[in-house]
Structures are given as structure tokens and as C-alpha cells.
Write a protein that holds these residues in place. Sequence first.
Motif, PDB file in Angstrom:
ATOM      1  N   THR A 458      30.988  -1.908 -11.027  1.00 37.63           N
ATOM      2  CA  THR A 458      30.043  -2.495 -10.078  1.00 37.63           C
ATOM      3  C   THR A 458      30.064  -4.023 -10.093  1.00 37.63           C
ATOM      4  OG1 THR A 458      28.311  -2.322 -11.770  1.00 37.63           O
ATOM      5  CG2 THR A 458      28.489  -0.528 -10.163  1.00 37.63           C
ATOM      6  N   ASP A 459      30.757  -4.654 -11.050  1.00 41.71           N
ATOM      7  CA  ASP A 459      30.713  -6.116 -11.130  1.00 41.71           C
ATOM      8  C   ASP A 459      31.926  -6.785 -10.495  1.00 41.71           C
ATOM      9  OD1 ASP A 459      32.539  -5.281 -13.044  1.00 41.71           O
ATOM     10  OD2 ASP A 459      31.962  -6.808 -14.518  1.00 41.71           O
ATOM     11  N   VAL A 460      32.794  -6.015  -9.814  1.00 40.84           N
ATOM     12  CA  VAL A 460      33.943  -6.646  -9.176  1.00 40.84           C
ATOM     13  C   VAL A 460      33.508  -7.319  -7.870  1.00 40.84           C
ATOM     14  CG1 VAL A 460      35.594  -5.040 -10.185  1.00 40.84           C
ATOM     15  CG2 VAL A 460      34.600  -4.529  -7.942  1.00 40.84           C
ATOM     16  N   ASP A 461      34.327  -8.273  -7.429  1.00 41.36           N
ATOM     17  CA  ASP A 461      34.042  -8.966  -6.171  1.00 41.36           C
ATOM     18  C   ASP A 461      34.637  -8.230  -4.976  1.00 41.36           C
ATOM     19  OD1 ASP A 461      32.646 -11.243  -7.205  1.00 41.36           O
ATOM     20  OD2 ASP A 461      34.549 -11.984  -7.973  1.00 41.36           O
ATOM     21  N   GLY A 462      35.724  -7.490  -5.208  1.00 39.89           N
ATOM     22  CA  GLY A 462      36.432  -6.848  -4.111  1.00 39.89           C
ATOM     23  C   GLY A 462      35.954  -5.437  -3.827  1.00 39.89           C
ATOM     24  N   ASP A 463      36.477  -4.884  -2.743  1.00 44.20           N
ATOM     25  CA  ASP A 463      36.190  -3.511  -2.329  1.00 44.20           C
ATOM     26  C   ASP A 463      37.511  -2.784  -2.117  1.00 44.20           C
ATOM     27  OD1 ASP A 463      33.254  -3.700  -2.004  1.00 44.20           O
ATOM     28  OD2 ASP A 463      33.776  -5.115  -0.410  1.00 44.20           O
ATOM     29  N   PRO A 464      37.540  -1.474  -2.353  1.00 46.61           N
ATOM     30  CA  PRO A 464      38.764  -0.730  -2.058  1.00 46.61           C
ATOM     31  C   PRO A 464      39.140  -0.852  -0.583  1.00 46.61           C
ATOM     32  CG  PRO A 464      37.235   0.596  -3.360  1.00 46.61           C
ATOM     33  CD  PRO A 464      36.483  -0.618  -2.918  1.00 46.61           C
TER      34      PRO A 464
END
Length: 503
Positions: A458-464
Motif C-alpha cells: 500500500t505504500d508504493v507510488d505507482g499502480d498496476p
Amino acid sequence: MTETIVLGLDGANWALLEPWLDEGRLPNIEALRNEGVWTDMHSCFPPVTCPNWRCYSTGKNPGKLGVFWWETIDTDRRTLTTPDSRSFKSANYWDYLDDAGLTAGIMNLPMTYPPFEVDEFMIAGGPDSESDGYAHPPELGDRLDMEGYRLHPAVPVTSKEDRDAADAVVDLIRERLLTFRERLDDTDVDVAHCTVFYVNVLQHFFWRGEPTRRAWEVIDEQIGAIRDSHPDATLLLMSDHGCKDVETVFYANSWLEEQGYLVTEDTSDLLTEYGINKERLSKLAHKLGVHNLVTRLTPDSVTDRLPEDDEGFKREQKLQKVDWEQSRAVASGQGLVYVIDDDPETVDALVADLESLTDDDGNPVARQVMRREEAYDGPFVDDAPEIVFDQRPGVHTSGAIGSNPVFADAGQWEAENVRTGLFLVDGPAVEATEIDGPISITDIAPTVLHSVDCAVPTDVDGDPVPLFGDREVETCDPLPFDAVTDAARGDVQDRLEDLGYLE
């Protein structure tokens, strides 16, 4: 069976490849474009190998990693350090694969030395890696050594005249990809990654010249072989940034000094006045066969006063030339400026001056000038340079300190990095027919995880990237990371200097 294969093509963008694609020289990449989906990809600031390959592996911007370039200038301690693999304060996508009972094989990814304990394997790569202890498990490194595996060329490319060294780099690229194919055949992993780093070295020194073209023909041939051997895998091509030919070299510290932001100690004397530097003396001594004698007999008081080469003083020595009491700012390369004592008035003035700065032809030097809070987000923003500017495509910003003009024609590099890279994906599991691009480099780690049905932290900046139809994206809590770090060793810094990454 390997489900997802990622090929990292350092410094690649579609603008670089289009002429060769049009000429039919890269048939396998063209076939993948026709069968799969592709778009542009934007890197994080600045568009450089370090930190962007770890922005890829973590899905995060540098403000969440604490590393912003090849070197870090601490204006309080007046020190300069180079990061290693443990300097990045985040778990990587292979940690989440392992936590879910999935496996990974990571090869030649820059900024992974010392290597991590990856299940199944990691072979460190990039210019920051050393030739000992570069693989996990260690016995894999022993086996590779016996097979003659090489992390780096025997002789580095350091100028546009190094054609023999460039030929050796092309051979190294072929050997690298052959070794990766062997690893795919020998070891079943869920996700496999290989970076082709040294192709960007050829692009820097030769742009679209013959050595670079041959390297890309080798890459295309090996991509075709990987596709043929693994037809059921999701094959993903991506880069850490793109590149473009250099039109102008901007010596940022010369400009800071001209504008009164930087004050340096006077290093001029008869030696430097007549263009004598360590590089020229070393070459002359080697030619005369007296290098060891000159090295042994020349006093430190003399060598300390000499620049390393035509561009000036380097690494820790260049900081010794800064008059810290009178200076207000000092620059690194490729668009980073540190403001001494973090003075807000100096930051405001510098932002305004950089926004209005033009080269000798009246073209702007920067496309965008940002305070660090505008360029980054996360708990480590305060560790970033106070000012980040996106240099105009065609501009190479040097961080050298010495008697350089503010602007000059292309120097040792023919091409410089730009923010726009490439992204391409193909495979039976891919249901998308097009992508709303460009995507961010921080989208790729979530995409890799999603491609094998692994939860995305949940702490990433990107999205799949939406590639796999209605497949649900699961999320998970972030994993802890190992924050133990050491500054990279001197021989790593020397290699970065030889390649022109540090000045």
C-alpha cells in the motif's frame, strides 16, 4: 515455468530506436510492438540509472528511498558519498514475491551490490558492482567465475575514440543475455529480470553510431530468442530513462560561481594555467615508460594542486575547493543543486535565476525548476538537494568544479539522459490492446507483482498498468527493509568517473 520476464534496457526510448525499427534492423522488437502493447514511460527526477532502477524495483519515488543521485553532498559535514544497494530505504518487489511463496531471479540490476538474499538468485550489476561477492547464493558466483562471467568490460569506454573498447562492450552485452537465457533454462522462477546496462554507456559516447547500432541488433536477436523459448511468459521491456544527443554542456558550478552563489579557492598557478592535469601527465608518463617513477617522486603538494582532467577537480577533492564560509550553493550533475544552510532566500533566488537561464543560443537550460518538495514526496525529502531542475533535452549538466566556461559544445558524451523512456509488454495473459500512456517507472513494480497475482504493497507510488482484464488487484501491508549501508568503495567511484557519471 517463468511467468513474467522483465528486460531492462538502460537509456532506451522509442525516439532512439525508431530509425532502426523503420530500417528493419530490430525485427523482434517491432514484432513485439505489433503483437503487444507499448507506450512511453517517465522516470523520476533526475532521469539517471541511480536512483531510477531502484524506483523501478520498489515502485517508489526517491523521496521514499532517501537516494537521489550517484553522489550525495552533505553541506553540513562537507562530505561527498556514493550509495550502495542498502542505502535505499524500502523493500523491493522480490521481497513481496518471497513473502507470498513466489520466486525471483534478478540479474544485472544496477544498485544491487552487495546482492540481496533473493529466492532463487541475484547477480548484481551496473557500474556500482564489484567483481567479488556479486552473486547470491555465493556458490552461483563461484560457478559464474569458473565460466568466465564478467560484470564489467576489461577496458572501459572512456571516450569517443575507444572503438576497440566499444566492440568489447557489444560482446559483453551478448554474453550477458546468453547467461540470462541459461539461467532461465536452468532455474524455474516466477519472475525473472535482466538489465542491459552497458548499452547506455555506448549511447552516451557514440549516440546512434555504429557501436550502439550493433549493440541494439544483438539485443534484438536475444529478445527474439527469449520470446521463442518462453512463448507463454509475459515479456516486459522497459527502461530507466531515455536519451538524446547533446547540444550543450552546462557547467552548473561555473554558473553558480559567475552569479556569486559559489566561491572557490584559487587553484590557478603555472601548472593549471598551461593546461597540465593528472590525466595528461599520466598518459605522458605511460608513453615514456616512467609512470611508476613519476608517481613515486612527485610530491603530494604538487599533485593536490592539479585537476584530474580538462573538466576540473573531482569527488571529495572538488569539495575541498569550495569556500564554504562564503558560498551559498554547490551543484551536482544532471540538475541537482544543494543550498548551503538551506537558506530560503537563496532557494527562491536560484529558482528564479534558473527559470530564466538560457544558453548561448537563447534556449532555456531547464524545462522545469522545482524545489525538492515539488520534485519528491516521502519521509526523506529533507535529505534531497534543495533544487531539482529538469534539464532541457540536449543539455548535459556537469557538476565539475574547475576553470570551465558556463556553456560548451558536446564534450566526452554524445548523448545525455532524458526523462522519457519506453515500456512494452506482450504475452498470452495480456488482454489490453492499448495503454493510456505515458506510465511512470513507479507503476512497473506493482505491474510485475500483479502479473503473477501477488499483492501490491500500500505504500508504493505507482499502480498496476491495466493489462490483465478484470483480474483483481490485491494489496498488502509494507514489509520492513534492511537499512544497514556503507558508502561505495573508491574503485566503484573511479569506475563511475571513467564512464562520466561523476565529475
